[in-house]
Design an enzyme around this catalytic site. Structure first.
Site, short mmCIF file in Angstrom:
data_model
loop_
_atom_site.label_atom_id
_atom_site.label_comp_id
_atom_site.label_asym_id
_atom_site.label_seq_id
_atom_site.Cartn_x
_atom_site.Cartn_y
_atom_site.Cartn_z
N GLY A 89 0.81 -1.21 0.00
CA GLY A 89 0.00 0.00 0.00
C GLY A 89 0.84 1.26 0.00
N LYS A 110 10.16 1.82 0.10
CA LYS A 110 9.07 1.92 1.07
C LYS A 110 8.73 3.39 1.31
CE LYS A 110 7.66 -0.28 5.39
NZ LYS A 110 7.99 -1.32 6.38
N ARG A 180 5.64 -13.02 1.09
CA ARG A 180 5.17 -13.18 2.47
C ARG A 180 4.26 -14.40 2.56
NH1 ARG A 180 4.67 -7.14 3.88
NH2 ARG A 180 5.82 -6.18 2.18
N ASP A 249 1.23 -11.29 7.08
CA ASP A 249 1.74 -10.48 5.97
C ASP A 249 3.09 -9.88 6.32
OD1 ASP A 249 -0.07 -9.03 7.79
OD2 ASP A 249 0.54 -7.26 6.67
N ASN A 250 3.53 -10.05 7.56
CA ASN A 250 4.86 -9.57 7.93
C ASN A 250 5.84 -10.73 8.10
OD1 ASN A 250 3.95 -6.94 7.91
ND2 ASN A 250 3.53 -6.89 10.10
P1 AMP Z 1 2.11 -2.68 7.97
O1 AMP Z 1 1.41 -2.31 9.23
O2 AMP Z 1 3.15 -1.68 7.55
O3 AMP Z 1 2.65 -4.08 7.99
O4 AMP Z 1 1.01 -2.63 6.82
C1 AMP Z 1 -0.17 -3.40 6.79
C2 AMP Z 1 -0.92 -3.10 5.52
O5 AMP Z 1 -1.33 -1.75 5.47
C3 AMP Z 1 -0.12 -3.34 4.23
O6 AMP Z 1 -0.98 -3.78 3.24
C4 AMP Z 1 0.41 -1.96 3.94
O7 AMP Z 1 0.74 -1.77 2.59
C5 AMP Z 1 -0.74 -1.07 4.36
N1 AMP Z 1 -0.30 0.26 4.79
C6 AMP Z 1 0.35 0.57 5.94
N2 AMP Z 1 0.59 1.90 6.01
C7 AMP Z 1 0.06 2.45 4.90
C8 AMP Z 1 -0.03 3.77 4.39
N3 AMP Z 1 0.46 4.81 5.05
N4 AMP Z 1 -0.63 3.94 3.20
C9 AMP Z 1 -1.14 2.92 2.53
N5 AMP Z 1 -1.10 1.64 2.95
C10 AMP Z 1 -0.51 1.40 4.12
MG MG Z 2 3.60 -5.15 6.83
#
Ligand code: AMP
Ligand code: MG
Length: 487
Positions: A89, A110, A180, A249-250
């Site tokens: 995202g 990122k 992932r 997903d992590n």
């Molecule tokens: P994360 O918490 O970084 O592991 O992200 C979890 C999900 O939310 C993933 O699909 C990311 O791509 C999406 N995501 C996290 N932060 C953002 C953001 N600021 N804008 C768009 N998508 C995000």
């Molecule tokens: Mg993530």
């Protein structure tokens, strides 16, 4: 212009697996930090890189010949619940570089702006979380724990709303693998079994080619991921690392520490420690991590059901705890300087951990202290002063006596043992307060403290002149640091 040897295998996979999209540059983008050791992995000569060219090349992919940027689609279980709507995202796979040794490295930007998978997000990463990810990669690599790393950190004059308005940043993440567990879950839950098979074939060919020779290649692949994941979490447990957001997903199928968020290296040994203040139920508490990684392995197993017989997967999962304990004991033995494998060692280790819990001891400093003494184990006064406590608790004293007896059974001489111990018992560890300090300075435009921390993290067992305070007790305010998912 930066010339890298791209060969983008993921972008040759079906178009439905991702969205092709270019990065959206940040206003006032500038280089904050550059990582020469990662540059070498992709045959980028650190001596000749022009910072301005570097920033332009990575934050505006048009300037990077051969890149084929794309946002990957994936899904995953977040805090135990399936979420079908995940994907890159706010990050993009820029492409894959094949270096002169034939190694293939993913470059992932990122914080690159919105994509088809951004949902309500702004597609950005803030400087605070980007610094934390950058530091964590170097710290983990310094400890010999599998991890993604970053080539560089790019700052900007653009702000976005998180904990108030915060500056945006970008990070170029470098690792062989961005697949992932959630990639497999996506094809499984959307019933795309042909795609699932194709992904498994791709993953095997690229990351686990030896599995192709196995009688059941998909099962061999699952076993290999299980082995790496068990080893990874065992290493986290040995060093008091709390990932914070162990969603599927992590989880990388390569068993690397991946997607750093509200992680923590604990300041003292605390099984219930929850790094992420948003994790109300403590699902991802320190002591639960092995069980959670097994839970995640079970989620991966579920998504591989179309390819592997259920009973075989169940048998494989039953091996996880044993493999985890094997890797945990292996590293703890090394940290204690014990080469011979004695049955009573598991109890010796467990009792040490129990003492550390009871007295809120910093296990890392304790083990480093044991590595630094001339004698096989120090006397109580020496050790207490080293740990900055008034006196050794009696349970620790009696544990030390047992340890002394056990260590005397070793063949290696004390100096050799201590040398080996120091290599796995760092003097320095990336504490939250250290990250907080450099983030505060970076917010004021001073990137020196951040860059000064990197050599220490990369070689944490060595002495670093002028940095000694980082080897001591964290300041009182460290206890009040509050980490959340917000990044
Ligand atoms: P994360 O918490 O970084 O592991 O992200 C979890 C999900 O939310 C993933 O699909 C990311 O791509 C999406 N995501 C996290 N932060 C953002 C953001 N600021 N804008 C768009 N998508 C995000
Ligand atoms: Mg993530």
């Amino acid at each position: 212009m930066i010339t890298l040897s791209f060969d983008n295998s993921y972008s040759r996979l079906p178009e439905e697996w991702y969205q092709r999209i270019t990065p959206q540059p940040l206003k006032g983008a500038h280089l904050i930090s550059f990582n020469p050791s990662v540059a070498q992995l992709i045959d980028l000569d650190p001596c000749t890189v022009d910072p301005a060219v570097l920033v332009r090349s990575f934050s505006e992919a048009e300037a990077l010949p051969g890149a084929a940027p794309l946002a990957m689609k994936y899904a995953g279980h977040q805090f135990g619940f399936y979420n079908p709507d995940l994907g890159d995202g706010r990050g993009l796979l820029l492409g894959e570089v094949v270096n002169r040794r034939g190694e293939r490295w993913d470059l992932h930007l990122k914080g690159a702006g919105r994509t088809a998978y951004s949902r309500f997000g702004d597609g950005r990463a803030v400087l605070r979380s980007s610094i934390r990810e950058y530091l964590a990669g170097e710290a983990m690599a310094g400890l010999g724990i599998p991890t993604t790393r970053a080539l560089c950190l790019i700052g900007s004059e653009q702000y976005t709303q998180r904990n108030g308005m915060e500056p945006c940043a970008m990070l170029v993440r470098v690792t062989p693998c961005h697949i992932r567990f959630g990639h497999f879950e996506y094809f499984y839950y959307t019933r795309q079994h042909d795609e699932l098979k194709r992904l498994a074939d791709y993953a095997i060919e690229r990351y686990y080619p030896a599995c192709q020779e196995a009688e059941q290649p998909y099962l061999a692949f699952f076993n290999a991921v299980l082995e790496k994941s068990a080893e990874l979490v065992a290493l986290w447990q040995c060093y008091g690392f709390v990932h914070g957001v162990l969603n599927t997903d992590n989880m990388s199928i390569l068993g690397e520490t991946f997607d750093y968020g509200p992680y923590t290296f604990m300041d003292w040994y605390e099984p219930d420690h929850v790094a992420n203040k948003n994790d109300d139920e403590g699902r991802y508490a320190f002591s639960r991590q092995p069980e959670i990684v097994l839970w995640n392995m079970t989620a991966l197993a579920q998504s591989l059901l179309p390819l592997i017989e259920r009973a075989a997967l169940e048998r494989a999962l039953l091996r996880f705890n044993k493999r985890y304990r094997y890797y945990q004991l292996k590293r703890m033995r090394a940290r204690l300087g014990l080469q011979a494998e004695r049955e009573e060692d598991a109890v010796l280790v467990a009792d040490l951990l129990a003492v550390a819990v009871e007295h809120r001891l910093d296990l890392n400093r304790l083990l480093r202290a044991l590595s630094d003494y001339q004698d096989i184990a120090p006397d109580g006064c020496e050790l207490a002063s080293r740990l900055e406590i008034c006196a050794l608790p009696p349970t620790l004293s009696s544990w030390l006596e047992r340890y002394r007896v056990r260590a005397q059974q070793e063949v290696a001489s004390a100096p050799i043992r201590r040398q080996q111990m120091r290599a796995v018992n760092p003097r320095y560890l990336l504490r939250n307060y250290m990250a907080e300090e450099v983030i505060r300075e970076a917010h004021g435009g001073n990137y020196e403290p951040l860059n000064a921390l990197l050599p220490l993290l990369r070689k944490p067992s060595e002495e670093h002149a002028g940095m000694e305070r980082y080897a001591g007790t964290p300041p009182d305010w460290a206890g009040a640091i509050c980490l959340t998912c917000s990044s």
